[in-house]
Scaffold this active site. Structure first.
Site, PDB file in Angstrom:
ATOM      1  N   ASP A  12      20.592 -40.031  71.127  1.00  0.00           N
ATOM      2  CA  ASP A  12      19.907 -39.613  72.360  1.00  0.00           C
ATOM      3  C   ASP A  12      20.108 -38.110  72.495  1.00  0.00           C
ATOM      4  OD1 ASP A  12      18.605 -39.773  74.907  1.00  0.00           O
ATOM      5  OD2 ASP A  12      20.552 -39.672  75.869  1.00  0.00           O
ATOM      6  N   SER A  13      19.380 -37.513  73.421  1.00  0.00           N
ATOM      7  CA  SER A  13      19.557 -36.086  73.682  1.00  0.00           C
ATOM      8  C   SER A  13      20.942 -35.800  74.274  1.00  0.00           C
ATOM      9  CB  SER A  13      18.469 -35.611  74.639  1.00  0.00           C
ATOM     10  OG  SER A  13      18.470 -36.407  75.802  1.00  0.00           O
ATOM     11  N   CYS A  75      16.410 -42.328  73.000  1.00  0.00           N
ATOM     12  CA  CYS A  75      15.792 -41.353  73.903  1.00  0.00           C
ATOM     13  C   CYS A  75      14.283 -41.603  73.993  1.00  0.00           C
ATOM     14  CB  CYS A  75      16.060 -39.952  73.349  1.00  0.00           C
ATOM     15  SG  CYS A  75      15.273 -38.631  74.254  1.00  0.00           S
ATOM     16  N   GLU A 154      23.227 -37.329  85.947  1.00  0.00           N
ATOM     17  CA  GLU A 154      24.321 -36.618  85.247  1.00  0.00           C
ATOM     18  C   GLU A 154      25.421 -36.211  86.226  1.00  0.00           C
ATOM     19  OE1 GLU A 154      24.523 -35.084  81.991  1.00  0.00           O
ATOM     20  OE2 GLU A 154      22.667 -35.885  81.169  1.00  0.00           O
ATOM     21  N   CYS A 186      13.042 -43.619  80.919  1.00  0.00           N
ATOM     22  CA  CYS A 186      13.981 -42.524  80.628  1.00  0.00           C
ATOM     23  C   CYS A 186      15.384 -43.120  80.641  1.00  0.00           C
ATOM     24  CB  CYS A 186      13.852 -41.441  81.685  1.00  0.00           C
ATOM     25  SG  CYS A 186      15.066 -40.115  81.523  1.00  0.00           S
ATOM     26  N   HIS A 188      18.147 -42.147  81.633  1.00  0.00           N
ATOM     27  CA  HIS A 188      19.001 -41.937  82.805  1.00  0.00           C
ATOM     28  C   HIS A 188      18.610 -42.780  84.017  1.00  0.00           C
ATOM     29  CE1 HIS A 188      20.061 -38.535  80.381  1.00  0.00           C
ATOM     30  NE2 HIS A 188      20.912 -38.061  81.270  1.00  0.00           N
TER      31      HIS A 188
HETATM   32  N1  DGL Z   1      17.038 -38.917  77.023  1.00  0.00           N
HETATM   33  C1  DGL Z   1      15.877 -38.380  77.715  1.00  0.00           C
HETATM   34  C2  DGL Z   1      14.817 -39.477  77.785  1.00  0.00           C
HETATM   35  O1  DGL Z   1      15.090 -40.655  77.738  1.00  0.00           O
HETATM   36  C3  DGL Z   1      16.224 -37.886  79.098  1.00  0.00           C
HETATM   37  C4  DGL Z   1      17.081 -36.636  79.115  1.00  0.00           C
HETATM   38  C5  DGL Z   1      16.414 -35.436  78.470  1.00  0.00           C
HETATM   39  O2  DGL Z   1      15.481 -34.864  79.056  1.00  0.00           O
HETATM   40  O3  DGL Z   1      16.841 -35.083  77.384  1.00  0.00           O
HETATM   41  O4  DGL Z   1      13.661 -39.160  77.891  1.00  0.00           O
END
Ligand code: DGL
Length: 269
Positions: A12-13, A75, A154, A186, A188
């Site tokens: 993931d990011s 992600c 976050e 997403c 989060h």
């Molecule tokens: N992991 C990203 C997503 O699911 C969210 C956080 C980001 O913008 O990197 O799209």
């Protein structure tokens, strides 16, 4: 290590993908997992498709050095921009989060009107819209970006008045769209489930693609005869920056303790 004992790679990011990691741990209790959070380059949501794709390729390259047998792109933004090209380039089985979320929503909706929320990148790519309409051409899809949900999650401000205000601003327009199903597109957003549910109202089912993604991984491993049916799993956590912060916040996302966090570099950061 024998073929099926090899770990599954997840990236993931940043920390958000730990919600998918949690679902994988629950659904596949014998599988070892290596998680990479690209904390040096987060967020992916506002970045261009070309940049996110480059990061995604570098992340899979990194995971292949851990001898993974499959990769989960946890992600949504990376799935939206890079899943197809990743599958063309790597021979490993690669699973994204958008197809599973779309299928779960299609099964759930009765009104045939589905909402999607995600980052600017995910919504702008049209990936959920395409996935839903490929499954069922009769579906009406309404997608909106909710970028501020990421920092709220976050910061742990999931029950803060600011979260409620922002949720009202982003989600109130869905009330006129007649949706009965809303995809949390997403990583989060599952952490904000309570405030999102309260804002859209009881008549709207929220779809969290993590469980559905874990089921798809289970099916894929079984189909390719790659599943590990017994034994204790090993978990590794890699990040590209700020391991202490990952450890602290990550435990909330994962819902369990994270032992150690290793710092690695994916690509030219
Ligand atoms: N992991 C990203 C997503 O699911 C969210 C956080 C980001 O913008 O990197 O799209």
């Amino acid at each position: 290590m024998s073929g099926n004992d090899r770990p599954i790679g997840v990236f993931d990011s940043g920390i958000g993908g730990l919600t998918v990691m949690h679902a994988l741990m629950t659904r596949l209790p014998h599988e070892s997992l290596v998680y990479f959070g690209d904390t040096a380059r987060v967020p992916y949501g506002p970045k261009s498709p070309a940049t996110v794709s480059r990061f995604a390729f570098e992340n899979v390259d990194l995971l292949t050095t851990c001898d993974v047998k499959a990769v989960v792109v946890a992600c949504n933004t990376a799935t939206a921009h890079a899943l197809g090209p990743l599958r063309e380039r790597f021979e490993l089985p690669i699973v994204g989060v958008i197809g599973p979320g779309a299928r779960a929503a299609e099964r759930k909706t009765a009104s045939r009107r589905v909402g999607v929320i995600g980052t600017h990148g995910t919504v702008g790519s049209g990936a959920y819209q395409k996935a839903l309409q490929t499954i069922n051409g009769d579906l009406v899809v309404v997608a909106r970006a909710c970028p501020l949900f990421v920092p709220l999650a976050e910061e742990g401000m999931t029950d803060h008045p600011a979260a409620r205000l922002i949720a009202t601003d982003y989600l109130a327009p869905f009330k006129d769209d007649g949706i009965d199903t809303l995809i949390l597109g997403c990583t989060h957003y599952p952490l904000l489930k309570a405030v999102i549910a309260a804002t859209v109202g009881e008549g709207v089912t929220l779809i969290d693609s993590a469980d559905e993604t874990a089921s798809e991984v289970a099916a894929l491993l079984a189909e390719r005869e790659l599943a590990r049916a017994a034994g204790e799993p090993a978990y590794r956590f890699l990040v590209s920056d700020l391991p202490d912060q990952f450890l602290k916040i990550g435990q909330r996302f994962l819902g369990r303790e994270i032992g150690a966090v290793e710092v690695v570099s994916a690509g030219a950061v």
